[in-house]
Each structure stands twice: as structure tokens, then as C-alpha cells.
Scaffold this motif. Structure first.
Motif, PDB file in Angstrom:
ATOM      1  N   GLN A 144      31.373  34.310  43.175  1.00  0.00           N
ATOM      2  CA  GLN A 144      32.684  33.644  43.241  1.00  0.00           C
ATOM      3  C   GLN A 144      33.250  33.954  41.683  1.00  0.00           C
ATOM      4  OE1 GLN A 144      32.185  29.780  44.908  1.00  0.00           O
ATOM      5  NE2 GLN A 144      33.116  30.631  46.712  1.00  0.00           N
ATOM      6  N   LYS A 145      33.963  35.011  41.686  1.00  0.00           N
ATOM      7  CA  LYS A 145      34.443  35.516  40.053  1.00  0.00           C
ATOM      8  C   LYS A 145      35.905  35.628  40.274  1.00  0.00           C
ATOM      9  CE  LYS A 145      30.313  38.256  39.387  1.00  0.00           C
ATOM     10  NZ  LYS A 145      29.749  39.610  38.869  1.00  0.00           N
ATOM     11  N   THR A 146      36.459  35.184  41.115  1.00  0.00           N
ATOM     12  CA  THR A 146      38.041  35.461  41.252  1.00  0.00           C
ATOM     13  C   THR A 146      38.818  34.745  40.170  1.00  0.00           C
ATOM     14  OG1 THR A 146      38.096  36.523  43.424  1.00  0.00           O
ATOM     15  CG2 THR A 146      40.201  35.693  42.424  1.00  0.00           C
ATOM     16  N   GLY A 147      39.382  34.990  38.923  1.00  0.00           N
ATOM     17  CA  GLY A 147      39.864  34.234  37.999  1.00  0.00           C
ATOM     18  C   GLY A 147      38.909  34.195  36.966  1.00  0.00           C
ATOM     19  N   ASP A 149      36.754  36.709  36.157  1.00  0.00           N
ATOM     20  CA  ASP A 149      36.553  38.381  35.781  1.00  0.00           C
ATOM     21  C   ASP A 149      36.507  38.710  34.531  1.00  0.00           C
ATOM     22  OD1 ASP A 149      37.958  37.910  38.516  1.00  0.00           O
ATOM     23  OD2 ASP A 149      36.770  39.690  38.861  1.00  0.00           O
ATOM     24  N   SER A 181      38.845  25.051  40.111  1.00  0.00           N
ATOM     25  CA  SER A 181      39.052  25.660  41.631  1.00  0.00           C
ATOM     26  C   SER A 181      39.244  24.566  42.382  1.00  0.00           C
ATOM     27  CB  SER A 181      37.532  26.428  42.296  1.00  0.00           C
ATOM     28  OG  SER A 181      37.748  26.766  43.248  1.00  0.00           O
ATOM     29  N   ASP A 186      36.290  29.901  45.581  1.00  0.00           N
ATOM     30  CA  ASP A 186      36.764  31.214  46.020  1.00  0.00           C
ATOM     31  C   ASP A 186      37.738  31.578  44.728  1.00  0.00           C
ATOM     32  OD1 ASP A 186      35.532  31.114  48.342  1.00  0.00           O
ATOM     33  OD2 ASP A 186      37.307  30.364  49.507  1.00  0.00           O
ATOM     34  N   THR A 187      38.569  30.894  44.069  1.00  0.00           N
ATOM     35  CA  THR A 187      39.471  31.301  42.854  1.00  0.00           C
ATOM     36  C   THR A 187      39.152  30.112  41.742  1.00  0.00           C
ATOM     37  OG1 THR A 187      41.147  30.223  43.909  1.00  0.00           O
ATOM     38  CG2 THR A 187      41.146  32.511  44.510  1.00  0.00           C
TER      39      THR A 187
END
Length: 382
Positions: A144-147, A149, A181, A186-187
Motif C-alpha cells: 500500500q504505497k500510493t502517496g 512512493d 489515509s 489504499d492511498t
């Protein structure tokens, strides 16, 4: 000219009676101050990445170093721990264990959190690989890496905390700041407005009845938010000497906990230089526990009745009068070098401690006596 100075001392200390040395779990963070503002944060990131790698490597790869403990919120027989090597799960209160790291990278797990509403959902924060999530009680993990990265390689996720009213709303305390989050991981979005002097966040605390009220322990003391991390203000009155209140050199806060008996008022802060208490929601702080043998406290925990536990390099100490007096709680421990401590949400008399040298221990009587829980591994049927 480039100036370099330490933010928090990293100590070498004996891990057992043999006198061998082990680095503590806290990080030494160096800041480079460069006249050109453009390069300041870039240098901080590079230095923190290098120091973090050195410190974590020096902690060794032995499975008797218990980095984090996560008891199940409703079933006292289920328990997760993370060592320097793997995540383990016990379904029989620590008698036998399964390795539960399928799908994860080899990055070390530094933090774990179990969804209080759906306990089969578990989160793990790592060094260098952001956040992982399991939907099946640790059987398999997904990234869960979105944001996250842009900060993954250099970041350590120190803690994960939930909004007590919404399990899809969670926060991560990292060496690159606070992240939020709103969709179950997820983000993620960075939430550092007001934290201009620091970037490293070690610990977070959310008030149970008012989740918009949050506290952050950082490399520069304590910050407070009244709007769910949208904006932060310093809250260091009494915690840090006045001449350092506006400085990024303030004080490393290792752990923050809110007293469940008086959650709108009482907060405890463990620092590299002692234990502090606030009775006015971080408006001011008072030093307590000055007679404790070790003032560099790694972890604090408070049970539902208000009993307070602290732990560090000299073992576990307990107070039943809000920190006025303390008694050692170390009977049965083979090592006093404590790295982690957790109270079972399902039974507050059951407490676990993880050491840096002799593994995991459990007490069924509020810390009166401890028994070892060796990592007896069972074959994973998956």
C-alpha cells in the motif's frame, strides 16, 4: 559551509550479562544545515537513509529481538509479533507460532496495527518499503504505497494508528512525517502543515472520544492538532527549555499515550531525557518519574484503569497513582533491555514485553511475574 549535528543520541549498550553490545532501537538522526534552502531537505533525507540503514543492520538478525507486539482486540489467544526477520502469529496465546510474511519484501517490520472493527485486517509498517496490508489475518500481504512512493526508500514507518470511529481512516508516523489515509491504506497524503522545523515523526496518539484531537511526538518535541492532522501547533511548554522552543533541536519524543480514565486531559510523553505528564491536553508538561533508574524510556502503556507502565534499558516499571510512585515489575525477565510492550485489549491483566536479547515474555497478573514465550514454530499449512 555545511554544519552537522545530532538530533538524538544513539547508544551502544549491553544486551545481556555477557557484556556484548547491541544498538538500541532508536535512531540517530543527523541534520545537515546548508545555506541554500533548496538543498536542506534533500541532505536530511540522504543522511537519515544512511543512518537508518546502519542502525537497523547493527541491531542484528536474531529472532530474539522483539520489535513490535500486536495483541488481537477481542481474542486473547491471538497475538502477532515482529522480529528483525519475520512476522509471527500465535493462535494459542504464545505457545506455538507461524511465520506470516507471505507476499512481503525482506524489509524489516517496525510497526503493526490490527483493524479493531475487522481484526482479520492487519497493517504492517516497514523500514524502506512503506506499508503492507493483510486481509486474512497475516496469511498474505499486499503493498500500500500510493502517496508514499516518493519517500519509500528513505522512510521508516514508526507507528500506525486508527481513527477510533472509522477503521478506514488511519495515520502513519514516519521518519518523513505524518501521512493520512481515508480509504484503508489504499492511498496516503502527507499532513505536515505547521511542522516547519521537523520532518521526523516517531509516535502519534488520537483521543478516543474526539478523534479530531491528535498529538504527535517528533524529533522536535510534541505537536497538537485539533482538526485530524490538517494543521499542527507546537505543544512543548514545560517539555523543552524556553530557549529551544522554536528550534528543531528540541527533544526526541519516543512514545505518547492518552490516559483512558481522563482522555480529554491527561497525556504521557516518553522522551530521551525522561517522562512527562500533561493534565491540560498538552497545554503544559510536568516532569515525573525522576527516580526511575533509566530516563531514556522506550515505551509507555496505560491500562483501562489508569495503571501506567514504562519500559527501557532497565526493565519495566509500574505506577498505580498516575506516575507519582513507581515499582519495578521485572520478576521472571531474563533481560531488562525492553524494546516493546503491549497490554491485551481483551484482558488488561495480560501484558507482553519484547526484549532485545531474550525474546518475548507474558504476564497474567499485571506485570507481577513474567514467563518466557519461545518462538516454537509450527509448519504453515498455506
Amino acid at each position: 559551509m555545511i554544519l552537522m549535528r545530532p538530533r538524538a543520541a544513539q547508544l551502544l549498550r549491553p544486551s545481556n550479562s555477557s557484556g556484548s553490545l547491541r544498538l538500541s532501537s532508536r535512531l540517530l538522526v543527523l541534520e545537515f544545515y546548508i545555506p541554500m534552502a533548496y538543498f536542506r531537505e534533500a541532505w536530511q533525507i540522504i543522511v537519515m537513509a544512511a543512518i537508518t540503514a546502519i542502525v537497523l543492520a547493527a541491531c542484528g538478525s536474531r529472532d530474539d529481538a522483539i520489535v513490535v507486539i500486536a495483541p488481537h482486540p477481542t481474542k486473547p489467544n491471538i497475538l502477532y509479533i515482529a522480529t528483525n526477520e519475520y512476522i509471527y502469529k500465535s493462535r494459542d496465546e504464545g505457545r506455538t507460532w507461524e511465520k506470516m510474511s507471505g507476499g512481503m519484501s525482506h524489509s524489516r517490520v517496525i510497526a503493526m496495527a490490527i483493524d479493531p472493527s475487522y481484526p482479520a485486517t492487519v497493517y504492517a509498517g516497514t523500514k524502506g518499503d512503506a506499508v503492507y496490508k493483510s486481509y486474512d489475518g497475516g496469511g498474505r500481504w499486499v503493498e500500500q504505497k500510493t502517496g508514499l512512493d516518493d519517500v519509500t526508500i528513505t522512510s521508516v514507518v514508526n507507528q500506525l494508528v486508527f481513527d477510533p470511529t472509522n477503521a478506514n481512516h488511519l495515520f502513519a508516523a514516519t521518519t518523513m512525517g505524518v501521512f493520512e489515509s481515508l480509504d484503508g491504506g489504499d492511498t496516503w497524503k502527507k499532513r505536515m502543515d505547521g511542522m516547519k522545523e521537523i520532518i521526523m515523526v516517531v509516535t502519534l496518539a488520537v483521543e478516543p472520544g474526539r478523534p479530531n484531537m491528535m498529538y504527535a511526538g517528533t524529533s522536535g518535541g510534541v505537536y497538537k492538532s485539533v482538526n485530524s492532522a490538517r494543521h499542527w501547533e507546537k505543544a512543548n511548554n514545560g517539555l523543552i527549555s524556553p530557549d529551544l522552543l522554536t528550534s528543531s533541536r528540541a527533544l526526541m519524543v519516543n512514545s505518547l499515550v492518552i490516559d483512558p480514565v481522563k482522555p480529554a486531559e491527561t497525556i504521557y510523553a516518553a522522551t530521551l531525557k525522561g517522562l512527562y505528564k500533561s493534565t491540560d491536553a498538552a497545554g503544559s508538561w510536568k516532569r515525573i518519574g525522576e527516580n526511575l533508574p533509566d530516563q531514556m524510556i522506550n515505551v509507555i502503556a496505560v491500562d483501562p484503569a489508569g495503571a501506567l507502565y514504562v519500559a527501557g534499558r532497565q526493565g519495566v516499571y509500574k505506577s498505580t497513582d498516575q506516575g507519582t510512585t513507581w515499582k519495578p515489575s521485572n520478576e521472571g525477565l531474563q533481560s531488562l533491555n525492553i524494546r516493546s510492550l503491549a497490554i491485551s485489549p481483551a484482558d488488561s491483566s495480560t501484558i507482553y514485553v519484547g526484549t532485545n536479547g531474550t525474546g518475548l515474555y507474558r504476564s497474567h497478573d499485571g506485570g507481577g511475574h513474567w514467563e518466557p514465550l519461545p518462538l516454537s514454530i509450527t509448519l504453515d499449512p498455506r
